[in-house]
Write a protein that holds these residues in place. Structure first.
Motif, PDB file in Angstrom:
ATOM      1  N   THR A   7       0.852  -1.172   0.000  1.00 36.15           N
ATOM      2  CA  THR A   7       0.000   0.000   0.000  1.00 36.15           C
ATOM      3  C   THR A   7       0.896   1.232   0.000  1.00 36.15           C
ATOM      4  OG1 THR A   7      -1.852   1.115   1.073  1.00 36.15           O
ATOM      5  CG2 THR A   7      -0.229   0.112   2.519  1.00 36.15           C
ATOM      6  N   HIS A   8       0.382   2.335  -0.526  1.00 36.89           N
ATOM      7  CA  HIS A   8       1.160   3.578  -0.549  1.00 36.89           C
ATOM      8  C   HIS A   8       1.212   4.155   0.854  1.00 36.89           C
ATOM      9  CE1 HIS A   8       2.415   7.644  -1.718  1.00 36.89           C
ATOM     10  NE2 HIS A   8       2.904   7.040  -2.788  1.00 36.89           N
ATOM     11  N   ARG A   9       2.365   4.657   1.251  1.00 38.07           N
ATOM     12  CA  ARG A   9       2.544   5.150   2.620  1.00 38.07           C
ATOM     13  C   ARG A   9       1.687   6.369   2.929  1.00 38.07           C
ATOM     14  NH1 ARG A   9       6.802   2.622   5.130  1.00 38.07           N
ATOM     15  NH2 ARG A   9       8.307   1.645   3.749  1.00 38.07           N
ATOM     16  N   GLU A  10       1.404   7.212   1.943  1.00 38.76           N
ATOM     17  CA  GLU A  10       0.657   8.442   2.198  1.00 38.76           C
ATOM     18  C   GLU A  10      -0.782   8.377   1.708  1.00 38.76           C
ATOM     19  OE1 GLU A  10       2.828  11.742   0.681  1.00 38.76           O
ATOM     20  OE2 GLU A  10       4.636  11.212   1.806  1.00 38.76           O
ATOM     21  N   SER A  11      -1.000   7.887   0.509  1.00 34.19           N
ATOM     22  CA  SER A  11      -2.338   7.947  -0.071  1.00 34.19           C
ATOM     23  C   SER A  11      -3.117   6.637   0.035  1.00 34.19           C
ATOM     24  CB  SER A  11      -2.254   8.376  -1.539  1.00 34.19           C
ATOM     25  OG  SER A  11      -1.501   7.442  -2.282  1.00 34.19           O
ATOM     26  N   GLY A  68      -4.297  -0.576   6.915  1.00 35.31           N
ATOM     27  CA  GLY A  68      -3.419  -0.277   8.031  1.00 35.31           C
ATOM     28  C   GLY A  68      -3.280   1.190   8.384  1.00 35.31           C
ATOM     29  N   THR A  69      -4.008   2.074   7.725  1.00 33.03           N
ATOM     30  CA  THR A  69      -3.879   3.497   8.029  1.00 33.03           C
ATOM     31  C   THR A  69      -4.783   3.937   9.173  1.00 33.03           C
ATOM     32  OG1 THR A  69      -5.576   4.132   6.436  1.00 33.03           O
ATOM     33  CG2 THR A  69      -3.294   4.049   5.641  1.00 33.03           C
ATOM     34  N   GLY A  70      -5.891   3.245   9.379  1.00 38.48           N
ATOM     35  CA  GLY A  70      -6.834   3.628  10.417  1.00 38.48           C
ATOM     36  C   GLY A  70      -7.900   4.589   9.930  1.00 38.48           C
ATOM     37  N   HIS A  71      -7.755   5.097   8.698  1.00 38.68           N
ATOM     38  CA  HIS A  71      -8.738   6.017   8.118  1.00 38.68           C
ATOM     39  C   HIS A  71      -9.576   5.289   7.082  1.00 38.68           C
ATOM     40  CE1 HIS A  71      -6.529   9.139  10.075  1.00 38.68           C
ATOM     41  NE2 HIS A  71      -5.451   8.936   9.350  1.00 38.68           N
ATOM     42  N   ASP A  72     -10.824   5.660   6.971  1.00 37.94           N
ATOM     43  CA  ASP A  72     -11.731   5.025   6.020  1.00 37.94           C
ATOM     44  C   ASP A  72     -11.550   5.643   4.643  1.00 37.94           C
ATOM     45  OD1 ASP A  72     -13.690   3.661   4.752  1.00 37.94           O
ATOM     46  OD2 ASP A  72     -15.264   4.149   6.168  1.00 37.94           O
ATOM     47  N   HIS A  73     -10.878   4.929   3.724  1.00 38.17           N
ATOM     48  CA  HIS A  73     -10.634   5.429   2.377  1.00 38.17           C
ATOM     49  C   HIS A  73     -11.871   5.297   1.487  1.00 38.17           C
ATOM     50  CE1 HIS A  73      -6.408   6.134   2.972  1.00 38.17           C
ATOM     51  NE2 HIS A  73      -6.293   4.938   3.524  1.00 38.17           N
ATOM     52  N   ILE A  74     -12.800   4.435   1.866  1.00 32.55           N
ATOM     53  CA  ILE A  74     -13.992   4.232   1.047  1.00 32.55           C
ATOM     54  C   ILE A  74     -14.865   5.475   1.071  1.00 32.55           C
ATOM     55  CG2 ILE A  74     -16.102   2.879   0.817  1.00 32.55           C
ATOM     56  CD1 ILE A  74     -14.500   0.492   1.885  1.00 32.55           C
ATOM     57  N   LYS A  75     -15.072   6.042   2.253  1.00 32.66           N
ATOM     58  CA  LYS A  75     -15.895   7.239   2.373  1.00 32.66           C
ATOM     59  C   LYS A  75     -15.104   8.504   2.081  1.00 32.66           C
ATOM     60  CE  LYS A  75     -18.985   5.054   5.639  1.00 32.66           C
ATOM     61  NZ  LYS A  75     -19.411   4.967   7.017  1.00 32.66           N
ATOM     62  N   LYS A  80     -12.367  10.652  10.065  1.00 33.17           N
ATOM     63  CA  LYS A  80     -13.155   9.605  10.712  1.00 33.17           C
ATOM     64  C   LYS A  80     -12.361   8.300  10.715  1.00 33.17           C
ATOM     65  CE  LYS A  80     -17.007  12.050  10.848  1.00 33.17           C
ATOM     66  NZ  LYS A  80     -17.945  12.260  11.858  1.00 33.17           N
ATOM     67  N   PRO A  81     -12.426   7.538  11.809  1.00 34.79           N
ATOM     68  CA  PRO A  81     -11.703   6.266  11.845  1.00 34.79           C
ATOM     69  C   PRO A  81     -12.384   5.200  10.999  1.00 34.79           C
ATOM     70  CG  PRO A  81     -12.936   6.582  13.860  1.00 34.79           C
ATOM     71  CD  PRO A  81     -13.085   7.845  13.056  1.00 34.79           C
ATOM     72  N   CYS A  85     -11.659  -1.619  11.707  1.00 31.55           N
ATOM     73  CA  CYS A  85     -10.613  -1.828  12.716  1.00 31.55           C
ATOM     74  C   CYS A  85     -10.706  -0.823  13.858  1.00 31.55           C
ATOM     75  CB  CYS A  85      -9.242  -1.747  12.074  1.00 31.55           C
ATOM     76  SG  CYS A  85      -8.847  -0.132  11.380  1.00 31.55           S
ATOM     77  N   TYR A  86     -11.725   0.015  13.842  1.00 26.03           N
ATOM     78  CA  TYR A  86     -11.941   1.037  14.864  1.00 26.03           C
ATOM     79  C   TYR A  86     -10.789   2.040  14.941  1.00 26.03           C
ATOM     80  CZ  TYR A  86     -15.526  -2.296  16.147  1.00 26.03           C
ATOM     81  OH  TYR A  86     -16.592  -3.153  16.108  1.00 26.03           O
ATOM     82  N   GLY A  87     -10.167   2.305  13.800  1.00 27.01           N
ATOM     83  CA  GLY A  87      -9.115   3.312  13.723  1.00 27.01           C
ATOM     84  C   GLY A  87      -7.736   2.829  14.131  1.00 27.01           C
ATOM     85  N   LEU A  88      -7.587   1.569  14.502  1.00 24.84           N
ATOM     86  CA  LEU A  88      -6.269   1.059  14.903  1.00 24.84           C
ATOM     87  C   LEU A  88      -5.399   0.686  13.701  1.00 24.84           C
ATOM     88  CD1 LEU A  88      -7.158  -1.208  17.953  1.00 24.84           C
ATOM     89  CD2 LEU A  88      -6.072   1.032  17.976  1.00 24.84           C
TER      90      LEU A  88
END
Length: 170
Positions: A7-11, A68-75, A80-81, A85-88
């Motif tokens: 996965t990309h480290r930033e995006s 593994g970022t903890g952020h929801d990329h779908i939305k 928002k976490p 994974c509840y943001g973990l």
């Protein structure tokens, strides 16, 4: 469908490393990594140095939703976490989302133990003679360069006196 390996480290995103080989022509002497963007279905190539700095390998217990970022990329809302994974950024060892608070605590404890191990290794490196001195020297050099850059910018800048000249005393 190919399984994501990186996965990309930033995006973020899902990428699969397909192969590595040595470049030819103008890229002779460089190793190239051929990868596929699984979201867009596009194959691309990059240098191995860029691949190692910009992409990270997906761990077996990384969340499959946020990678593994903890952020929801779908939305698309990074404030928002991730709901899986509840943001973990991590899930249970079997790859499933934690069901209750105790399972969530087990995941958090694994993360804390990994961070403690990393901190221990950093402290071991810092304990070597000369490392802290090198860090202090580099920090002082950065401060000196910053001051010199600000002074040079001030000297090149326009003043507020008559004709734009600086008042420097007398």
């Amino acid at each position: 469908m190919t399984q994501p390996t990186h996965t990309h480290r930033e995006s973020g995103g899902k990428y699969a490393e397909l192969q590595q080989h040595e470049g030819a022509g103008p890229l002779a002497g460089q190793w190239l990594v051929i990868y596929e963007d699984l979201t867009k279905g596009i194959q691309s190539a990059t240098t191995q140095a860029d691949w190692l700095t910009s992409y990270r390998e997906i761990k077996p217990d990384d969340c499959i939703i946020c990678m593994g970022t903890g952020h929801d990329h779908i939305k698309g809302n990074k404030d928002k976490p991730c709901g899986h994974c509840y943001g973990l950024g991590r899930v249970r060892k079997d790859g499933h989302s934690p069901i209750d608070l105790w399972e969530l605590a087990d995941v958090a404890q694994r993360i804390i133990i990994e961070l403690e191990n990393d901190l221990y290794e950093l402290r071991q490196v810092a304990a070597h003679p000369g490392v802290m001195e090198l860090i202090k020297r580099e920090r002082q050099e950065a401060i000196d360069n910053s001051i010199a850059e600000q002074e040079e910018k001030w000297r090149r800048g326009k003043g507020h006196g008559p004709g734009g000249q600086r008042h420097t005393g007398d």
